[in-house]
Enzyme design. Structure first.
Site, PDB file in Angstrom:
ATOM      1  CD  GLU A 165      -4.893 111.097  48.874  1.00 14.39           C
ATOM      2  OE1 GLU A 165      -4.963 111.233  47.634  1.00 14.39           O
ATOM      3  OE2 GLU A 165      -5.871 111.252  49.614  1.00 14.39           O
ATOM      4  CB  CYS A 186      -0.136 114.723  43.831  1.00 15.99           C
ATOM      5  SG  CYS A 186      -0.855 115.760  45.096  1.00 15.99           S
TER       6      CYS A 186
HETATM    7  P1  NAD Z   1       7.886 107.329  45.733  1.00 18.80           P
HETATM    8  O1  NAD Z   1       6.757 106.396  45.538  1.00 18.80           O
HETATM    9  O2  NAD Z   1       9.159 107.061  45.026  1.00 18.80           O
HETATM   10  O3  NAD Z   1       8.273 107.416  47.287  1.00 18.80           O
HETATM   11  C1  NAD Z   1       7.308 107.717  48.274  1.00 18.80           C
HETATM   12  C2  NAD Z   1       7.763 107.139  49.594  1.00 18.80           C
HETATM   13  O4  NAD Z   1       7.702 105.709  49.545  1.00 18.80           O
HETATM   14  C3  NAD Z   1       9.192 107.483  50.012  1.00 18.80           C
HETATM   15  O5  NAD Z   1       9.215 107.777  51.392  1.00 18.80           O
HETATM   16  C4  NAD Z   1       9.939 106.187  49.721  1.00 18.80           C
HETATM   17  O6  NAD Z   1      11.110 106.038  50.484  1.00 18.80           O
HETATM   18  C5  NAD Z   1       8.903 105.151  50.088  1.00 18.80           C
HETATM   19  N1  NAD Z   1       9.120 103.819  49.523  1.00 18.80           N
HETATM   20  C6  NAD Z   1      10.013 103.419  48.580  1.00 18.80           C
HETATM   21  N2  NAD Z   1       9.864 102.109  48.309  1.00 18.80           N
HETATM   22  C7  NAD Z   1       8.861 101.653  49.100  1.00 18.80           C
HETATM   23  C8  NAD Z   1       8.209 100.394  49.265  1.00 18.80           C
HETATM   24  N3  NAD Z   1       8.573  99.316  48.564  1.00 18.80           N
HETATM   25  N4  NAD Z   1       7.193 100.303  50.149  1.00 18.80           N
HETATM   26  C9  NAD Z   1       6.793 101.396  50.849  1.00 18.80           C
HETATM   27  N5  NAD Z   1       7.359 102.609  50.728  1.00 18.80           N
HETATM   28  C10 NAD Z   1       8.381 102.745  49.868  1.00 18.80           C
HETATM   29  O7  NAD Z   1       7.302 108.773  45.382  1.00 18.80           O
HETATM   30  P2  NAD Z   1       8.076 110.162  45.276  1.00 18.80           P
HETATM   31  O8  NAD Z   1       8.956 110.144  44.064  1.00 18.80           O
HETATM   32  O9  NAD Z   1       8.690 110.480  46.599  1.00 18.80           O
HETATM   33  O10 NAD Z   1       6.878 111.193  45.049  1.00 18.80           O
HETATM   34  C11 NAD Z   1       6.393 111.534  43.769  1.00 18.80           C
HETATM   35  C12 NAD Z   1       5.067 110.868  43.480  1.00 18.80           C
HETATM   36  O11 NAD Z   1       4.161 111.134  44.549  1.00 18.80           O
HETATM   37  C13 NAD Z   1       4.371 111.375  42.240  1.00 18.80           C
HETATM   38  O12 NAD Z   1       3.842 110.305  41.499  1.00 18.80           O
HETATM   39  C14 NAD Z   1       3.224 112.217  42.773  1.00 18.80           C
HETATM   40  O13 NAD Z   1       2.133 112.366  41.911  1.00 18.80           O
HETATM   41  C15 NAD Z   1       2.892 111.507  44.019  1.00 18.80           C
HETATM   42  N6  NAD Z   1       2.223 112.400  44.966  1.00 18.80           N
HETATM   43  C16 NAD Z   1       0.884 112.221  45.192  1.00 18.80           C
HETATM   44  C17 NAD Z   1       0.206 113.064  46.046  1.00 18.80           C
HETATM   45  C18 NAD Z   1      -1.263 112.887  46.310  1.00 18.80           C
HETATM   46  O14 NAD Z   1      -1.770 113.431  47.280  1.00 18.80           O
HETATM   47  N7  NAD Z   1      -1.983 112.130  45.512  1.00 18.80           N
HETATM   48  C19 NAD Z   1       0.888 114.092  46.688  1.00 18.80           C
HETATM   49  C20 NAD Z   1       2.252 114.242  46.441  1.00 18.80           C
HETATM   50  C21 NAD Z   1       2.902 113.378  45.586  1.00 18.80           C
END
Ligand code: NAD
Length: 469
Positions: free
Chosen positions: A247, A281
């Site tokens: 997501e 999101c």
């Molecule tokens: P992010 O991608 O920076 O981080 C998400 C998670 O991934 C964190 O726990 C992070 O530590 C981890 N992570 C970091 N590097 C990684 C890697 N290489 N491999 C696997 N995991 C890794 O996102 P964010 O800044 O925490 O959240 C904001 C984003 O999330 C926005 O783009 C938003 O639209 C999206 N979002 C989507 C939904 C949905 O349901 N579609 C819901 C909420 C947020």
């Protein structure tokens, strides 16, 4: 001295050699310390989950449903404690559509997950034989969550996984680990040891999310976060052929038709765009308004928005809070500064103290402007004037993302026809972002893979096995 929060692995508190600080975006104060895990700590968590899977996967549907009902009650008993922790580490106010609302969702989604099941289906039963289809749990599920709705998104990941007989290792965002650590501690007062384990990391010692994606003993990753990270998860999980639910980001468009009453839709537009300071999101991130009602809609939205109180999330009177972290604040400021050179700032536009940024509405932009083209994920909404509905739909669809969208009109049939032409997973008419546990939710294009919620969401935590007899 800041409180050290503990990971839970195999039902026990688990200490790590190193820790990291978690700060309150409203004040900059340290809220607590979280364990900083290494790959070896992750391996311990996965081993515990694997061990627990041997028995949890064999429990009955009824037993798992009953256990989740007890989990729901336990989390409800501690809802205010968790809400305060969310507010302190994430910034969102206790009130409004804030952390108490988030905990309300946790109860609803957990209860709904408990009530669902995926019974065996008979696909054929005739002279040529009988074919039965079973849904089997996968094994260890790795959950990787973002910082915007930390406990609610954790709930969306872990409850269906556990309901279907899997065991879980969850890794929250480095910005908001404390509420998830506490949530998992509470769940362990109900569930057998190892069914749910939590590992926290600030991604500096080792990138634990990346290690989870490649881990040979994790069978599925459910990830919510940015598109860029989701793509990395997909790449690192290829070798082990993991099941994935991704997501990811959205750049949702709202389209306002000329027949609306501007005053009547202002509140819905506000919450569509500014829920959780826009850090959602499926928030409305671009608003296309027909020229006939453009001035009225802009005025009504500004009028509604300017009266919403903003302040420290722990203050009972706040409805909007700070941006959740410096990285996100810098992104919003960059996009707003860029938009100011071309568009007209109708409200806000100047940062406040610390991480506070007022609700900002900017008119006069077009599709190529970065505030329209990029996901701002913050309290800054661009409004775009349109003349022709086909152009508005084409502009709304001119995005790599396709999470949600909305159409605002008194003519529901016309709005539905426009909805059907929008390239996104959910379209709301006269609201935006209203998700619910019985309705599949997911993105098309680069917004994701698979869905959460409803029966379709539950199925993603299982493999199909068919038996011919
Ligand atoms: P992010 O991608 O920076 O981080 C998400 C998670 O991934 C964190 O726990 C992070 O530590 C981890 N992570 C970091 N590097 C990684 C890697 N290489 N491999 C696997 N995991 C890794 O996102 P964010 O800044 O925490 O959240 C904001 C984003 O999330 C926005 O783009 C938003 O639209 C999206 N979002 C989507 C939904 C949905 O349901 N579609 C819901 C909420 C947020």
């Amino acid at each position: 001295m800041s409180k050290l929060h503990s990971m839970t692995i195999g039902g026990q508190p688990y200490a790590t050699a190193k820790t990291f600080e978690v700060t309150n975006p409203s004040t900059g104060d340290v809220v607590g310390l979280a364990p900083n895990a290494t790959k070896a700590d992750l391996d311990s968590a996965v081993a515990s989950a694997e061990k627990a899977f041997q028995t949890w996967s064999k429990t009955s549907e009824d037993d798992r449903a009953a256990a989740l009902q007890v989990v729901a009650a336990k989390l409800e008993d501690h809802a205010d404690e968790l809400a305060k922790l969310i507010t302190q580490e994430q910034g969102k106010p206790l009130n409004g559509v804030g952390s108490r609302f988030e905990m309300g969702g946790v109860g609803v989604w957990t209860g709904y997950a408990a009530s669902m099941s995926l019974p065996m289906k008979v696909l054929q039963d005739n002279n040529e034989g009988k074919v039965e289809m079973y849904r089997k749990p996968l094994g260890v599920v790795g959950s990787i969550t973002p910082w915007n709705w930390p406990v609610l998104i954790a709930t969306w990941h872990v409850m269906p996984a556990i309901r279907t007989g899997n065991t879980v290792v969850i890794k929250p965002s480095p910005f908001t680990p404390l509420s998830t650590l506490r949530m998992v501690e509470l769940m362990n007062e109900v569930l057998p040891a190892g069914v749910i384990n939590v590992v926290t990391s600030d991604d500096t010692l080792e990138n634990i999310g990346s290690a989870m994606s490649a881990h040979p003993d994790i069978r599925k990753i459910v990830f919510t976060g940015s598109c860029a990270t989701g793509q990395k998860v997909m790449m690192s999980s290829a070798e082990t052929m993991k099941r994935l639910t991704l997501e990811m980001g959205g750049n949702d468009a709202g389209i306002v038709l000329p027949d609306v009453d501007a005053e009547a839709i202002a509140e819905g537009l506000f919450w569509g765009g500014f829920i959780n300071m826009g850090q959602t999101c499926a928030a409305m991130k671009r608003l296309y308004v027909h020229e006939d009602v453009y001035d009225d809609v802009c005025a009504a939205l500004v009028n509604y928005t300017k009266n919403i109180p903003m302040g420290d999330g722990m203050d009972e009177g706040s409805i909007m809070g700070p941006i959740a972290n410096q990285m996100q604040f810098d992104k919003v400021k960059r996009l707003v500064d860029g938009a100011k050179t071309k568009g007209e700032v109708l409200l806000g536009g100047e940062p406040g103290d610390g991480l506070f940024f007022p609700a900002t509405i900017i008119a006069g932009l077009s599709n190529d402007d970065p505030l329209v083209a990029e996901e701002q994920f913050g309290p800054a909404l661009p409004i775009i004037n349109y003349t022709n509905i086909d152009d508005a739909i084409a502009q709304a669809n001119a995005s790599e993302n396709g999470l949600g969208g909305s159409v605002w009109s008194n003519d529901i049939e016309k709005a539905k026809e426009i909805a059907s032409r929008m390239e996104c997973g959910s379209v709301w008419i006269n609201s935006h972002g209203m998700i619910q546990p019985n309705v599949p939710f997911g993105g098309v294009k680069k917004s994701g893979l698979g869905v959460e919620f409803g029966e379709e969401g539950l199925q993603e935590y299982t493999d199909i096995q068919v038996i011919f007899s």
